[in-house]
Design an enzyme around this catalytic site. Structure first.
Site, mmCIF file in Angstrom:
data_model
loop_
_atom_site.group_PDB
_atom_site.id
_atom_site.type_symbol
_atom_site.label_atom_id
_atom_site.label_comp_id
_atom_site.label_asym_id
_atom_site.label_seq_id
_atom_site.Cartn_x
_atom_site.Cartn_y
_atom_site.Cartn_z
ATOM 1 N N ALA A 1 -5.203 3.489 0.105
ATOM 2 C CA ALA A 1 -3.788 3.130 0.019
ATOM 3 C C ALA A 1 -3.213 2.498 1.284
ATOM 4 O O ALA A 1 -2.051 2.668 1.598
ATOM 5 C CB ALA A 1 -2.951 4.343 -0.363
ATOM 6 N N GLY B 1 0.869 -1.180 0.000
ATOM 7 C CA GLY B 1 0.000 0.000 0.000
ATOM 8 C C GLY B 1 0.895 1.215 0.000
ATOM 9 O O GLY B 1 2.110 1.116 0.097
ATOM 10 N N CYS B 2 0.299 2.368 -0.120
ATOM 11 C CA CYS B 2 1.096 3.581 -0.147
ATOM 12 C C CYS B 2 1.614 3.858 1.261
ATOM 13 O O CYS B 2 2.695 4.374 1.455
ATOM 14 C CB CYS B 2 0.222 4.728 -0.635
ATOM 15 S SG CYS B 2 1.121 6.207 -1.037
ATOM 16 N N GLN B 3 0.847 3.487 2.270
ATOM 17 C CA GLN B 3 1.203 3.813 3.649
ATOM 18 C C GLN B 3 1.574 2.573 4.443
ATOM 19 O O GLN B 3 2.692 2.418 4.887
ATOM 20 C CB GLN B 3 0.019 4.501 4.329
ATOM 21 C CG GLN B 3 -0.439 5.710 3.578
ATOM 22 C CD GLN B 3 -0.602 6.904 4.477
ATOM 23 O OE1 GLN B 3 -0.470 6.831 5.682
ATOM 24 N NE2 GLN B 3 -0.892 8.047 3.888
#
Lengths: 411, 139
Positions: B118, B50-52
């Site tokens: 994300a 994920g982005c985070q």
């Protein structure tokens, strides 16, 4: 507005002008600490947006009717307001773009057309992805070499490395004025002078500086300066590329279309003069006009007092966070402002951000579009609180309490 | 217990909290309590970036039922994963593939499953369903 009419800085008074700050989020008073991502808008900008679409909406340039001429006048007046604010020599040097990313891509494409295989471009290790990727694409397209100035553990550029990288092949240095993740203020004037000494140009990414300090492109002597309207209290979808006239003149157009031409035949097209050469198609007219209003608003403020206030606010937040066990501040440059990035040992930034949100506090978590920087510090991301002049010490106190509560829940 | 009853049970559990922070306190406790994946399964091929936050997912079929295990580096994400697994485990591939996971929305956590969020959870649910569909094809 002249120097003499600047009003003394009062955070209480300024807050009154930002309606978005007065709202409840999950039943708590909003604390907006995500100014690095985007800023809230003052009433003068909101009113201008409303006025434009309720009354003045018309397409600009070449319209013979009253409304078109009025919109054109206001759009071009805005260009002059911005020119004066950043102290550019001519309004032709102010190109309206979609934002910082668009401005960088314009330069990467158009200035890039003037470069040839073997030429070098220098960026730094603390750049936002938007000041990395367009250069990588250009380097691939033209066979250029991309060089990256490293940073030290405090998050400062290692200037001796920069000096060593500069050589006769260097054509452009693209550097952020203030790091969106670390808050580091880079010595762009010095970097520009050194770039010029080897015949290179310098592009300064001002996305994080224009809203925090007074900008004088003449004094900075940069060749390009780019920023986004929405981070400087204006609308989204509008931004500015400043470029020195002679350099912009030497560059080919970026996009083709209406407005950027002087004469079109099927055999041959001649291009318009600056700034229109780089403004193909109907622009974001409302955005341009209202960005001018944001700069009128900024012109009325004492930016020296504001810069000092924001720096103190960020330092106060940083000192308070530092008292938490296991807190690591990311970005400890001597010269920094307005941003505090941190990680807590054993706690994921996403968890802290989620719990802060539920307490009415808007911060940003993650890599902040600076993945190489996260790799350098060996972390997945940070929690970033980024301040504007409308934030208060009381908000920082509440933020610290909320961080403490979140840590206790997550431990 | 049917998959719908499991969803209803979670909704009832969350109904006792009227404060957001209490809800999250509960999710965090779930995240802390659950050993939901073997450490040797924390491999790159099971990773959903994920982005985070990052999520690892392992899916297998045992005695005709789906068995999921998963983990995340973020504790809130992990807590929500725990809820998803509680609902989806020990169900047939057909059930997993077609079930609408409405409990997430009903307990107010739909923001975590939005594709733009994300945190890897939306991708994880998609992968769970894909694994179930694959299992029905393999039958």
């Amino acid at each position: 507005m002249s120097e003499g009419t600047k009003r003394p800085f009062s955070v209480r008074e300024i807050r009154e002008e930002f309606p978005a700050l007065r709202q409840l989020i999950y039943n708590k008073n909003l604390i907006y600490f995500d100014n690095g991502a985007t800023s809230q808008k003052p009433k003068i900008v909101l009113d201008a947006i409303n006025m434009y679409y309720s009354k003045d909406n018309a397409n600009i340039h070449r319209g013979v009717h009253f409304m078109s001429q009025k919109a054109t006048t206001e759009y071009e007046a805005s260009r002059i307001t911005i020119q004066k604010y950043i102290n550019a020599k001519k309004s032709e040097e102010i190109i309206f773009t979609k934002g910082t990313t668009d401005g960088i891509n314009l330069v990467a494409y158009s200035f890039g057309e003037l470069l040839s295989a073997g030429d070098e471009i220098i960026i730094t290790a603390m750049e936002h992805h938007s000041n990395i990727v367009p250069w990588q694409m250009l380097c691939q397209r033209k066979g250029l070499k991309l060089r990256v100035v490293p940073i030290n553990k405090k998050g400062e550029l290692i200037m001796s490395e920069y000096d060593n990288m500069l050589n006769s092949k260097t054509k452009l240095v693209a550097v952020t004025h203030i790091s969106n993740t670390l808050g580091t203020i880079n010595p762009v004037k010095e970097m520009g002078a050194k770039a010029h000494a080897v015949g290179a140009k310098i592009l300064v990414d001002g996305a994080q500086s224009i809203q925090h300090m007074s900008i004088d492109v003449k004094d900075m002597d940069c060749d390009f300066f780019v920023f986004s309207g929405h981070k400087v209290f204006g609308p989204t979808g509008i931004g500015v590329l400043y470029g020195k006239e002679a350099i912009l003149d030497s560059m080919p157009p970026y996009q083709g279309g209406g407005d950027m031409i002087s004469k079109v035949t099927f055999e041959r097209t001649t291009y318009n003069e600056l700034p229109f050469k780089f403004e193909a198609g109907t622009p974001h007219i409302a955005g341009g006009i209202c960005l001018g209003k944001a700069f009128e608003f900024l012109s009325s403020l004492d930016m020296v007092a504001i810069q000092k206030y924001e720096k103190e606010l960020a330092e106060y937040a940083q000192d308070m966070l530092d008292t938490f066990e296991g807190c690591r501040i990311i970005g400890e440059a001597k010269n920094k402002t307005s941003v505090v990035s941190f990680v807590m040992e054993g706690i994921h930034p996403f968890d802290i951000g989620t719990l802060l949100d539920k307490q009415g506090i808007a911060v940003r978590t993650g890599h902040h579009c600076t993945q190489p920087l996260m790799d350098f510090f060996g972390i997945p991301g940070t929690v970033r609180a980024s301040f504007a002049f409308y934030n208060t010490r009381e908000e920082v106190d509440k933020f610290i309490e909320a961080v403490e509560k979140s840590i206790n829940m997550l431990k | 217990m049917t998959i719908e009853e499991k969803q209803q049970e979670i909704i009832d559990e969350f109904n006792i909290y009227d404060d957001w922070m209490e809800k999250y306190e509960y999710i965090i406790e779930l995240g802390k309590d659950l050993p939901i994946i073997d450490p040797d399964k924390l491999t790159d091929d099971r990773l959903i970036e994920g982005c985070q936050s990052r999520v690892w997912l392992d899916a297998e079929v045992k005695d005709g039922k789906m068995q999921f295990s998963a983990d995340s580096d973020a504790i809130i994400t992990k807590g929500i994963i725990g809820l998803l697994i509680r609902v989806m485990n020990d169900e047939t591939p057909e059930t997993v593939a077609k079930t609408d996971l409405h409990f997430i929305k009903d307990i107010g956590l739909q923001e975590h499953l939005s594709p733009t969020r994300a945190n890897g959870l939306a991708s994880m649910v998609k992968k769970m369903k894909m694994a179930a569909i694959q299992a029905t094809i393999n039958k």
